[in-house]
Design a protein around this motif. Structure first.
Motif, PDB file in Angstrom:
ATOM      1  N   ALA A 153       0.819  -1.218   0.000  1.00  0.00           N
ATOM      2  CA  ALA A 153       0.000   0.000   0.000  1.00  0.00           C
ATOM      3  C   ALA A 153       0.850   1.264   0.000  1.00  0.00           C
ATOM      4  N   GLU A 154       2.014   1.200   0.614  1.00  0.00           N
ATOM      5  CA  GLU A 154       2.865   2.383   0.687  1.00  0.00           C
ATOM      6  C   GLU A 154       3.276   2.875  -0.698  1.00  0.00           C
ATOM      7  N   ARG A 155       3.575   1.938  -1.583  1.00  0.00           N
ATOM      8  CA  ARG A 155       3.995   2.316  -2.936  1.00  0.00           C
ATOM      9  C   ARG A 155       2.853   3.014  -3.684  1.00  0.00           C
ATOM     10  N   ILE A 156       1.628   2.569  -3.437  1.00  0.00           N
ATOM     11  CA  ILE A 156       0.477   3.213  -4.068  1.00  0.00           C
ATOM     12  C   ILE A 156       0.228   4.573  -3.434  1.00  0.00           C
ATOM     13  N   LEU A 157       0.357   4.646  -2.122  1.00  0.00           N
ATOM     14  CA  LEU A 157       0.089   5.884  -1.394  1.00  0.00           C
ATOM     15  C   LEU A 157       1.020   7.006  -1.841  1.00  0.00           C
ATOM     16  N   TYR A 158       2.263   6.667  -2.116  1.00  0.00           N
ATOM     17  CA  TYR A 158       3.236   7.682  -2.491  1.00  0.00           C
ATOM     18  C   TYR A 158       3.313   7.908  -4.004  1.00  0.00           C
ATOM     19  N   THR A 159       2.525   7.207  -4.773  1.00  0.00           N
ATOM     20  CA  THR A 159       2.497   7.460  -6.210  1.00  0.00           C
ATOM     21  C   THR A 159       1.994   8.867  -6.507  1.00  0.00           C
ATOM     22  N   SER A 160       0.975   9.281  -5.783  1.00  0.00           N
ATOM     23  CA  SER A 160       0.400  10.608  -5.967  1.00  0.00           C
ATOM     24  C   SER A 160       0.310  11.299  -4.612  1.00  0.00           C
ATOM     25  N   ILE A 161       1.058  12.380  -4.434  1.00  0.00           N
ATOM     26  CA  ILE A 161       1.124  13.088  -3.161  1.00  0.00           C
ATOM     27  C   ILE A 161       0.491  14.468  -3.325  1.00  0.00           C
ATOM     28  N   THR A 162      -0.475  14.772  -2.467  1.00  0.00           N
ATOM     29  CA  THR A 162      -1.113  16.090  -2.451  1.00  0.00           C
ATOM     30  C   THR A 162      -1.052  16.653  -1.038  1.00  0.00           C
ATOM     31  N   ILE A 163      -0.460  17.821  -0.910  1.00  0.00           N
ATOM     32  CA  ILE A 163      -0.341  18.481   0.390  1.00  0.00           C
ATOM     33  C   ILE A 163      -0.935  19.883   0.275  1.00  0.00           C
ATOM     34  N   VAL A 164      -1.910  20.180   1.127  1.00  0.00           N
ATOM     35  CA  VAL A 164      -2.502  21.519   1.208  1.00  0.00           C
ATOM     36  C   VAL A 164      -2.355  21.989   2.649  1.00  0.00           C
ATOM     37  N   ILE A 178      10.746  11.054   2.255  1.00  0.00           N
ATOM     38  CA  ILE A 178      11.293  10.655   0.952  1.00  0.00           C
ATOM     39  C   ILE A 178      12.814  10.541   1.019  1.00  0.00           C
ATOM     40  N   LEU A 179      13.453  11.455   1.730  1.00  0.00           N
ATOM     41  CA  LEU A 179      14.913  11.438   1.809  1.00  0.00           C
ATOM     42  C   LEU A 179      15.435  10.291   2.662  1.00  0.00           C
ATOM     43  N   THR A 180      14.701   9.936   3.705  1.00  0.00           N
ATOM     44  CA  THR A 180      15.174   8.871   4.597  1.00  0.00           C
ATOM     45  C   THR A 180      14.754   7.477   4.131  1.00  0.00           C
ATOM     46  N   ARG A 181      13.834   7.430   3.154  1.00  0.00           N
ATOM     47  CA  ARG A 181      13.397   6.136   2.624  1.00  0.00           C
ATOM     48  C   ARG A 181      13.514   6.203   1.098  1.00  0.00           C
ATOM     49  N   PRO A 182      14.717   6.066   0.582  1.00  0.00           N
ATOM     50  CA  PRO A 182      14.989   6.311  -0.846  1.00  0.00           C
ATOM     51  C   PRO A 182      14.137   5.488  -1.809  1.00  0.00           C
ATOM     52  N   HIS A 183      13.667   4.318  -1.383  1.00  0.00           N
ATOM     53  CA  HIS A 183      12.885   3.498  -2.306  1.00  0.00           C
ATOM     54  C   HIS A 183      11.565   4.174  -2.688  1.00  0.00           C
ATOM     55  N   LEU A 184      11.081   5.105  -1.855  1.00  0.00           N
ATOM     56  CA  LEU A 184       9.826   5.788  -2.166  1.00  0.00           C
ATOM     57  C   LEU A 184       9.979   6.735  -3.350  1.00  0.00           C
ATOM     58  N   ALA A 185      11.172   7.278  -3.536  1.00  0.00           N
ATOM     59  CA  ALA A 185      11.383   8.212  -4.644  1.00  0.00           C
ATOM     60  C   ALA A 185      11.123   7.565  -5.991  1.00  0.00           C
ATOM     61  N   GLU A 186      11.283   6.253  -6.072  1.00  0.00           N
ATOM     62  CA  GLU A 186      11.096   5.556  -7.341  1.00  0.00           C
ATOM     63  C   GLU A 186       9.639   5.477  -7.767  1.00  0.00           C
ATOM     64  N   VAL A 187       8.707   5.618  -6.801  1.00  0.00           N
ATOM     65  CA  VAL A 187       7.287   5.419  -7.125  1.00  0.00           C
ATOM     66  C   VAL A 187       6.522   6.733  -7.258  1.00  0.00           C
ATOM     67  N   VAL A 188       7.080   7.850  -6.824  1.00  0.00           N
ATOM     68  CA  VAL A 188       6.356   9.120  -6.869  1.00  0.00           C
ATOM     69  C   VAL A 188       6.216   9.586  -8.316  1.00  0.00           C
ATOM     70  N   ARG A 189       4.982   9.767  -8.764  1.00  0.00           N
ATOM     71  CA  ARG A 189       4.705  10.229 -10.126  1.00  0.00           C
ATOM     72  C   ARG A 189       4.044  11.611 -10.152  1.00  0.00           C
ATOM     73  N   ARG A 190       3.268  11.912  -9.123  1.00  0.00           N
ATOM     74  CA  ARG A 190       2.564  13.195  -9.080  1.00  0.00           C
ATOM     75  C   ARG A 190       2.764  13.824  -7.700  1.00  0.00           C
ATOM     76  N   LEU A 191       3.159  15.093  -7.694  1.00  0.00           N
ATOM     77  CA  LEU A 191       3.379  15.814  -6.440  1.00  0.00           C
ATOM     78  C   LEU A 191       2.735  17.194  -6.543  1.00  0.00           C
ATOM     79  N   SER A 192       1.858  17.493  -5.598  1.00  0.00           N
ATOM     80  CA  SER A 192       1.182  18.792  -5.552  1.00  0.00           C
ATOM     81  C   SER A 192       1.311  19.351  -4.139  1.00  0.00           C
TER      82      SER A 192
END
Length: 388
Positions: free
Chosen positions: A38-49, A69-83
């Motif tokens: 689930a973590e890989r899906i959760l970090y695919t699209s990140i929205t912060i308001v 993201i910096l302390t868990r480098p494997h997450l950087a590979e899955v991020v596709r959308r960041l807002s």
């Protein structure tokens, strides 16, 4: 062992990707195996308001996300959308710059690891402060980036006489390309959709930059630097009620016709619309506009009668199929004035024979039935028919 635990990871992924972010956050805490999927899906699209009032100006959620993201480098590979959107109070920018500076530095380092980003939207609410695009984008490379939006940094709409710029760069590229954002754009050819709502500075891009750009939203000054020679078909302008003739000439130099024109984020006088029509009118098929009618039309007119004066202007848009006036504010408009709206549709269609759809400030949509040659109001409104 539960049945869910026996499912392969591919099946779990197919199930989890249909969950909301809140549900995914709960799944992440359910078990170690669920967490990994689930973590890989959760970090695919990140929205912060984040709402940042003066009493609490530090964007804590952004800092937490960047640190993760910096302390868990494997997450950087899955991020596709960041807002990331910061909602700041009006007033001095210095307190915000002081509080956000360390967070932007952390975000900057995190962005440098997100090489698979496809969409990036940064609205930082710091326009007028001493931070520019270099604070978050210097050294970043996004070879797959298709959608990019940046606002809330740099001078914004503040007068150059009142703005204190950040320390200048020693790079010759910065001087040659104008605004700091230009160097990033020149190095990111994959961008297809670009939104620069706070950029009121000239952009001097190399001829080969942004070869796939199809949509742009921003000021006329920025558009005049971005559009020439590029296949932009959707243009949205923001800013003031005046556009120079030089900027309009350059905006019209796209390599593909501008078919969709959105003027809903600025007040447009009929005179300005006439000026725009001289350069873009021949090709525009869809026009959305926020009219500033009382600046130019007769003072004795009121309500929807003000719109009658648009006929000569619309006649300069021979390819226009859809006219959306819903952003316009006109005194006296209500949903019950269907007869006036139908009469206007008939009048405008004579001036612009290609017209098929009209949306009025009342948000009533009218469609022209080509076979019967009649205008019909949306089903949500009272059905009134008028022959063209």
């Amino acid at each position: 062992m539960s049945r869910a635990a026996q499912l392969p990871n591919e099946t779990l992924h197919a199930i989890f990707e249909n969950l909301s972010p809140g549900s995914l956050a709960a799944v992440v805490r359910a078990s170690h195996r669920f967490h990994l999927v689930a973590e890989r899906i959760l970090y695919t699209s990140i929205t912060i308001v984040e709402s940042l009032p003066h009493r609490a100006p530090t964007p804590i959620n952004t800092a937490t996300c960047a640190h993760t993201i910096l302390t868990r480098p494997h997450l950087a590979e899955v991020v596709r959308r960041l807002s990331i959107r910061w909602q700041t109070d009006t007033g001095p920018r210095d307190p915000y710059v002081a509080a956000a500076g360390p967070v932007l530095d952390l975000l900057h380092h995190a962005l440098q690891t997100l090489v698979h980003l496809e969409q990036l939207d940064l609205a930082l609410g710091l326009a007028g402060g001493t931070l520019d695009a270099r604070a978050v984008l210097a050294g970043c490379a996004f070879p797959a980036l298709r959608v990019f939006a940046l606002s809330g940094v740099g001078r914004g709409s503040l007068s150059p006489k009142l703005y204190i710029p950040p320390p200048s760069s020693d790079s010759e590229d910065d001087d040659a390309l104008g605004a700091p954002i230009a160097q990033f754009l020149a190095a990111t050819p994959s961008i297809e959709q670009l939104r620069l709502l706070d950029c009121y500075e000239p952009l001097a891009l190399p001829p080969g930059a942004l070869p796939h750009l199809s949509a742009f939203r921003g000021s006329a000054i920025a558009a005049a630097g971005v559009l020439p020679g590029r296949p932009v078909q959707l243009l949205g302008l923001v800013g003031h009620e005046f556009i120079t003739e030089r900027d309009l000439q350059r905006i019209a130099q796209t390599s593909a016709p501008i078919r969709f024109l959105d003027l809903s984020m600025m007040s447009v006088t009929p005179i300005l619309l006439r000026d725009i029509s001289r350069h873009l009118g021949a090709v525009v098929e869809v026009l959305k506009v926020k009219l500033a009618l009382r600046h130019t039309l007769h003072f004795a007119l009121s309500g929807i009668s003000l719109l009658a004066g648009l006929s000569p202007v619309l006649g300069a848009f021979p390819a226009l199929r859809q006219l959306d006036l819903s952003p316009t504010s006109v005194d006296g408009i209500a949903r019950g004035n269907a007869l006036e709206e139908s009469a206007l549709c008939t009048t405008w269609a004579r001036a612009c024979p290609a017209l098929r759809i009209v949306v009025f400030p009342s948000r009533t949509e009218w469609r022209r039935d080509g076979a019967a040659d009649i205008w019909v109001a949306d089903a949500a409104s009272a059905a009134v028919w008028t022959r063209y």
